[in-house]
Design an enzyme around this catalytic site. Structure first.
Site, mmCIF file in Angstrom:
data_model
loop_
_atom_site.group_PDB
_atom_site.id
_atom_site.type_symbol
_atom_site.label_atom_id
_atom_site.label_comp_id
_atom_site.label_asym_id
_atom_site.label_seq_id
_atom_site.Cartn_x
_atom_site.Cartn_y
_atom_site.Cartn_z
ATOM 1 N N LYS A 60 0.823 -1.209 0.000
ATOM 2 C CA LYS A 60 0.000 0.000 0.000
ATOM 3 C C LYS A 60 0.863 1.268 0.000
ATOM 4 C CE LYS A 60 -3.964 -2.277 2.184
ATOM 5 N NZ LYS A 60 -5.009 -2.183 3.256
ATOM 6 N N PHE B 161 -15.367 3.970 7.230
ATOM 7 C CA PHE B 161 -14.009 4.350 6.828
ATOM 8 C C PHE B 161 -13.815 4.309 5.312
ATOM 9 C CE2 PHE B 161 -14.052 -0.165 8.045
ATOM 10 C CZ PHE B 161 -13.639 -0.761 6.846
ATOM 11 N N ARG C 48 -2.568 -14.557 4.532
ATOM 12 C CA ARG C 48 -3.211 -13.811 5.617
ATOM 13 C C ARG C 48 -2.423 -14.011 6.921
ATOM 14 N NH1 ARG C 48 -7.308 -10.068 4.297
ATOM 15 N NH2 ARG C 48 -7.560 -10.072 6.541
ATOM 16 N N THR D 176 -5.587 -7.047 10.628
ATOM 17 C CA THR D 176 -5.849 -5.752 9.970
ATOM 18 C C THR D 176 -5.257 -4.598 10.772
ATOM 19 O OG1 THR D 176 -7.933 -6.692 9.157
ATOM 20 C CG2 THR D 176 -7.693 -4.286 9.050
ATOM 21 N N ARG E 108 2.434 -6.729 8.763
ATOM 22 C CA ARG E 108 1.767 -5.561 9.342
ATOM 23 C C ARG E 108 2.369 -5.182 10.694
ATOM 24 N NH1 ARG E 108 -4.337 -7.104 7.302
ATOM 25 N NH2 ARG E 108 -4.377 -5.722 5.473
ATOM 26 N N ASN F 127 -2.124 0.221 6.606
ATOM 27 C CA ASN F 127 -1.616 -1.033 7.156
ATOM 28 C C ASN F 127 -0.748 -1.852 6.191
ATOM 29 O OD1 ASN F 127 -3.662 -1.919 5.555
ATOM 30 N ND2 ASN F 127 -4.825 -2.959 7.156
ATOM 31 N N HIS G 267 -2.203 -5.425 1.411
ATOM 32 C CA HIS G 267 -3.503 -6.076 1.210
ATOM 33 C C HIS G 267 -3.268 -7.562 0.975
ATOM 34 C CE1 HIS G 267 -7.514 -6.898 -0.422
ATOM 35 N NE2 HIS G 267 -6.895 -7.628 -1.333
HETATM 36 P P1 DAT Z 1 -8.108 -6.597 5.608
HETATM 37 O O1 DAT Z 1 -7.305 -5.612 4.782
HETATM 38 O O2 DAT Z 1 -7.313 -7.135 6.769
HETATM 39 O O3 DAT Z 1 -8.756 -7.681 4.793
HETATM 40 P P2 DAT Z 1 -10.754 -5.381 5.786
HETATM 41 O O4 DAT Z 1 -11.067 -6.122 4.523
HETATM 42 O O5 DAT Z 1 -11.682 -5.532 6.937
HETATM 43 O O6 DAT Z 1 -9.281 -5.742 6.307
HETATM 44 O O7 DAT Z 1 -10.645 -3.819 5.472
HETATM 45 C C1 DAT Z 1 -10.045 -3.374 4.274
HETATM 46 C C2 DAT Z 1 -9.166 -2.198 4.591
HETATM 47 O O8 DAT Z 1 -9.966 -1.118 5.090
HETATM 48 C C3 DAT Z 1 -8.114 -2.435 5.688
HETATM 49 O O9 DAT Z 1 -6.969 -3.082 5.202
HETATM 50 C C4 DAT Z 1 -7.845 -1.043 6.152
HETATM 51 C C5 DAT Z 1 -9.211 -0.381 6.071
HETATM 52 N N1 DAT Z 1 -9.897 -0.471 7.373
HETATM 53 C C6 DAT Z 1 -10.466 -1.576 7.913
HETATM 54 N N2 DAT Z 1 -10.982 -1.309 9.125
HETATM 55 C C7 DAT Z 1 -10.740 0.011 9.344
HETATM 56 C C8 DAT Z 1 -11.039 0.928 10.424
HETATM 57 N N3 DAT Z 1 -11.681 0.527 11.519
HETATM 58 N N4 DAT Z 1 -10.624 2.213 10.285
HETATM 59 C C9 DAT Z 1 -9.978 2.648 9.174
HETATM 60 N N5 DAT Z 1 -9.675 1.842 8.121
HETATM 61 C C10 DAT Z 1 -10.048 0.552 8.215
HETATM 62 MG MG MG Z 2 -10.209 -7.583 3.353
#
Ligand code: DAT
Ligand code: MG
Length: 139
Positions: free
Chosen positions: A10, A58, A86, A92, A103, A113, A116
């Site tokens: 990212k 978000f 993962r 996350t 991460r 973070n 992806h």
């Molecule tokens: P992941 O990337 O671990 O699969 P996700 O699919 O739940 O997580 O969310 C996608 C992305 O959105 C994540 O990498 C970062 C952002 N994100 C998730 N939860 C968030 C939050 N509570 N506040 C801000 N950004 C968030």
């Molecule tokens: Mg995701």
């Protein structure tokens, strides 16, 4: 058992100069890179990629961040690719990510973070096809 997953390094990790270290950690963990490119998402392409999250609070922050600078996109091959990747990237929120995960090492916070990773075989295919033409995938 899935053989391929999709990843992006990212904008935060690209800006911080972590591309090389992250790719090294990925290949050292046994993943083979079968497609790779540096690119920058527009607001529109970032919004489409993360459309599944469009109702989340978000979402706009996520789209702004993911289009804020270049990313590195890749397709990775390994037995059990989706689940193993993962595990390699960690939770996350980096505060919850296991020590030594990508991460835990490189993410700034839950929004920025570092990487992806696809969450299912089905999404790995959709996300890979979103970013790469078949002729740019080397098996
Ligand atoms: P992941 O990337 O671990 O699969 P996700 O699919 O739940 O997580 O969310 C996608 C992305 O959105 C994540 O990498 C970062 C952002 N994100 C998730 N939860 C968030 C939050 N509570 N506040 C801000 N950004 C968030
Ligand atoms: Mg995701």
């Amino acid at each position: 058992m899935s053989k391929r997953t999709f990843t992006m390094i990212k904008p935060d990790a690209v800006k911080a100069g972590h591309i090389g270290k992250i790719l090294e950690q990925i290949t050292s963990a046994g993943f083979r890179i079968v497609a790779l490119k540096m690119t920058q998402l527009s607001q529109s392409t970032a919004g489409a990629f993360y459309a599944v999250h469009r109702e989340r609070p978000f979402y706009q922050e996520l789209v702004d961040f993911m289009s804020s600078g270049p990313i590195v996109a890749a397709i990775l091959e390994k037995e059990n690719a989706v689940d193993d990747f993962r595990t390699l990237i960690g939770a996350t929120n980096p505060a919850d990510a296991a020590p030594g995960t990508i991460r835990a090492l490189y993410a700034k916070n839950v929004g920025e973070n570092a990487v992806h990773g696809s969450d299912s075989d089905e999404n790995a295919v959709i996300e890979s096809q979103f970013h790469f033409a078949g002729c740019d995938v080397y098996s």
